[in-house]
Design an enzyme around this catalytic site. Sequence first.
Site, PDB file in Angstrom:
ATOM      1  N   ARG A   1       0.831  -1.205   0.000  1.00 44.50           N
ATOM      2  CA  ARG A   1       0.000   0.000   0.000  1.00 44.50           C
ATOM      3  C   ARG A   1       0.866   1.257   0.000  1.00 44.50           C
ATOM      4  O   ARG A   1       0.540   2.245  -0.666  1.00 44.50           O
ATOM      5  CB  ARG A   1      -0.952  -0.011   1.207  1.00 44.50           C
ATOM      6  CG  ARG A   1      -2.002   1.089   1.153  1.00 44.50           C
ATOM      7  CD  ARG A   1      -3.059   0.922   2.223  1.00 44.50           C
ATOM      8  NE  ARG A   1      -2.528   1.092   3.576  1.00 44.50           N
ATOM      9  CZ  ARG A   1      -3.225   0.888   4.695  1.00 44.50           C
ATOM     10  NH1 ARG A   1      -4.493   0.514   4.629  1.00 44.50           N
ATOM     11  NH2 ARG A   1      -2.680   1.063   5.876  1.00 44.50           N
TER      12      ARG A   1
ATOM     13  N   LYS B   1      -2.511   6.999   1.158  1.00 40.89           N
ATOM     14  CA  LYS B   1      -2.242   7.326   2.562  1.00 40.89           C
ATOM     15  C   LYS B   1      -1.127   8.375   2.564  1.00 40.89           C
ATOM     16  O   LYS B   1       0.047   8.053   2.738  1.00 40.89           O
ATOM     17  CB  LYS B   1      -1.847   6.062   3.325  1.00 40.89           C
ATOM     18  CG  LYS B   1      -2.094   6.143   4.807  1.00 40.89           C
ATOM     19  CD  LYS B   1      -2.138   4.759   5.433  1.00 40.89           C
ATOM     20  CE  LYS B   1      -1.995   4.805   6.924  1.00 40.89           C
ATOM     21  NZ  LYS B   1      -3.074   5.484   7.631  1.00 40.89           N
TER      22      LYS B   1
ATOM     23  N   GLU C   1     -16.022   6.266   5.790  1.00 34.73           N
ATOM     24  CA  GLU C   1     -15.238   5.646   6.866  1.00 34.73           C
ATOM     25  C   GLU C   1     -15.092   6.663   7.986  1.00 34.73           C
ATOM     26  O   GLU C   1     -15.622   7.771   7.890  1.00 34.73           O
ATOM     27  CB  GLU C   1     -13.855   5.255   6.337  1.00 34.73           C
ATOM     28  CG  GLU C   1     -13.071   6.444   5.784  1.00 34.73           C
ATOM     29  CD  GLU C   1     -11.700   6.076   5.224  1.00 34.73           C
ATOM     30  OE1 GLU C   1     -11.159   5.031   5.613  1.00 34.73           O
ATOM     31  OE2 GLU C   1     -11.179   6.860   4.413  1.00 34.73           O
TER      32      GLU C   1
ATOM     33  N   ARG D   1      10.436  18.949  -8.534  1.00 34.14           N
ATOM     34  CA  ARG D   1      11.769  18.825  -9.158  1.00 34.14           C
ATOM     35  C   ARG D   1      12.831  19.550  -8.347  1.00 34.14           C
ATOM     36  O   ARG D   1      14.021  19.320  -8.518  1.00 34.14           O
ATOM     37  CB  ARG D   1      11.749  19.395 -10.591  1.00 34.14           C
ATOM     38  CG  ARG D   1      10.926  18.550 -11.559  1.00 34.14           C
ATOM     39  CD  ARG D   1      10.770  19.239 -12.882  1.00 34.14           C
ATOM     40  NE  ARG D   1      10.138  20.555 -12.723  1.00 34.14           N
ATOM     41  CZ  ARG D   1       9.817  21.356 -13.732  1.00 34.14           C
ATOM     42  NH1 ARG D   1      10.085  20.999 -14.975  1.00 34.14           N
ATOM     43  NH2 ARG D   1       9.236  22.519 -13.500  1.00 34.14           N
TER      44      ARG D   1
HETATM   45  N1  PXG Z   1      -9.106   4.792   7.205  1.00 34.19           N
HETATM   46  C1  PXG Z   1      -8.200   5.763   7.329  1.00 34.19           C
HETATM   47  C2  PXG Z   1      -8.519   7.101   6.790  1.00 34.19           C
HETATM   48  C3  PXG Z   1      -6.981   5.506   7.955  1.00 34.19           C
HETATM   49  O1  PXG Z   1      -6.079   6.473   8.058  1.00 34.19           O
HETATM   50  C4  PXG Z   1      -7.706   3.231   8.322  1.00 34.19           C
HETATM   51  C5  PXG Z   1      -8.886   3.550   7.670  1.00 34.19           C
HETATM   52  C6  PXG Z   1      -7.489   1.827   8.780  1.00 34.19           C
HETATM   53  O2  PXG Z   1      -6.528   1.173   7.950  1.00 34.19           O
HETATM   54  P1  PXG Z   1      -5.599   0.017   8.530  1.00 34.19           P
HETATM   55  O3  PXG Z   1      -4.748  -0.386   7.361  1.00 34.19           O
HETATM   56  O4  PXG Z   1      -4.810   0.588   9.642  1.00 34.19           O
HETATM   57  O5  PXG Z   1      -6.490  -1.087   8.972  1.00 34.19           O
HETATM   58  C7  PXG Z   1      -6.717   4.219   8.456  1.00 34.19           C
HETATM   59  C8  PXG Z   1      -5.403   3.945   9.116  1.00 34.19           C
HETATM   60  C9  PXG Z   1      -3.075   6.385  14.282  1.00 34.19           C
HETATM   61  C10 PXG Z   1      -3.394   6.387  12.862  1.00 34.19           C
HETATM   62  O6  PXG Z   1      -1.899   6.668  14.612  1.00 34.19           O
HETATM   63  C11 PXG Z   1      -4.207   5.406  12.311  1.00 34.19           C
HETATM   64  C12 PXG Z   1      -4.507   5.438  10.956  1.00 34.19           C
HETATM   65  C13 PXG Z   1      -4.027   6.453  10.220  1.00 34.19           C
HETATM   66  C14 PXG Z   1      -3.245   7.420  10.769  1.00 34.19           C
HETATM   67  C15 PXG Z   1      -2.915   7.404  12.100  1.00 34.19           C
HETATM   68  O7  PXG Z   1      -3.956   6.107  15.099  1.00 34.19           O
HETATM   69  N2  PXG Z   1      -5.338   4.464  10.443  1.00 34.19           N
END
Ligand code: PXG
Length: 285
Positions: free
Chosen positions: A52, A151, A184, A105
Amino acid sequence: MAPKTYINGKLYDKADAKISVYDHGLLYGDGVFEGLRVYGGKVFRLREHVERLYDSARSIALEIPLTPKQMAEAVEATVKANAKQEGYIRLVVTRGAGSLGLDPRKTSDPQVIIIVDDIVMYPQELYENGMEIVTAATIRNHPNALNPRIKSLNYLNNIMAKVEGVRAGCHEALMLNHKGEVAECTGDNIFLVKHGVLKTPPPDAGILEGVTRNAVMELAQAAGIPVQEPALTRHDVYTADECFLTGTAAEVIPIVKVDGRPIGTGKPEPITRQLREAFHQLTRR
Ligand code: PXG
């Protein structure tokens, strides 16, 4: 032991783990990241997180100066150097230091950072009794602006929704997409159960396709629970029998109230409890 942070192939003490104020990661949120977990000394679904990360990087035209295999090895070596059995890993790749202008750049040397530290979770009581959330007025980014499947280091969209949730006295907030459908939460994916069927929004609803989400869908299928990815509205949430969130940090957490409406009986229900237990088994075995 003091945490050791990896920056571009070297390990630094926390106080010395620094990068340039000219880095475009800081100046513009120009970069990508991953949050991973270590259970029993083993990184959970490392391959999926690395994949990812590289997809996110590709999408923003950022070339990571390591192969995915080298990246995975660097993560494992950093976990080992920290002698970490249970913890959280933050993997960050920035566009690197440049001039005070947007032009990528003008940057050089993407910075690869691996932080290994402890995890902050929701209070344990909420895992037992369930959590309350509210819908934020801030919608998820339009996929043609900044696709939520990336992300990126640009998390302001989610932070604005989080601010709304916190102001309403909640730990999380529900975000809709540009079509008004359920997307979400700010850092967690959402699941509903209705008449024994598990439902979660599809990737093209403008969500981050969570690693935990995918693991929970697999666990449900293995347990004979039907899984669907339909477009969902807030009506579907309010009338669901069960609701829960998934994420690397949150794991599986029951939701018992949304916008003041109790979900189901207002207490964590059987399928949520079953999947929470199955996820626990998967990660702690
Ligand atoms: N949606 C979003 C927008 C996320 O950022 C998830 C779903 C869950 O994805 P995963 O792969 O973790 O099952 C995320 C990810 C934190 C933190 O430190 C957690 C996320 C992102 C940034 C910070 O708590 N979760």
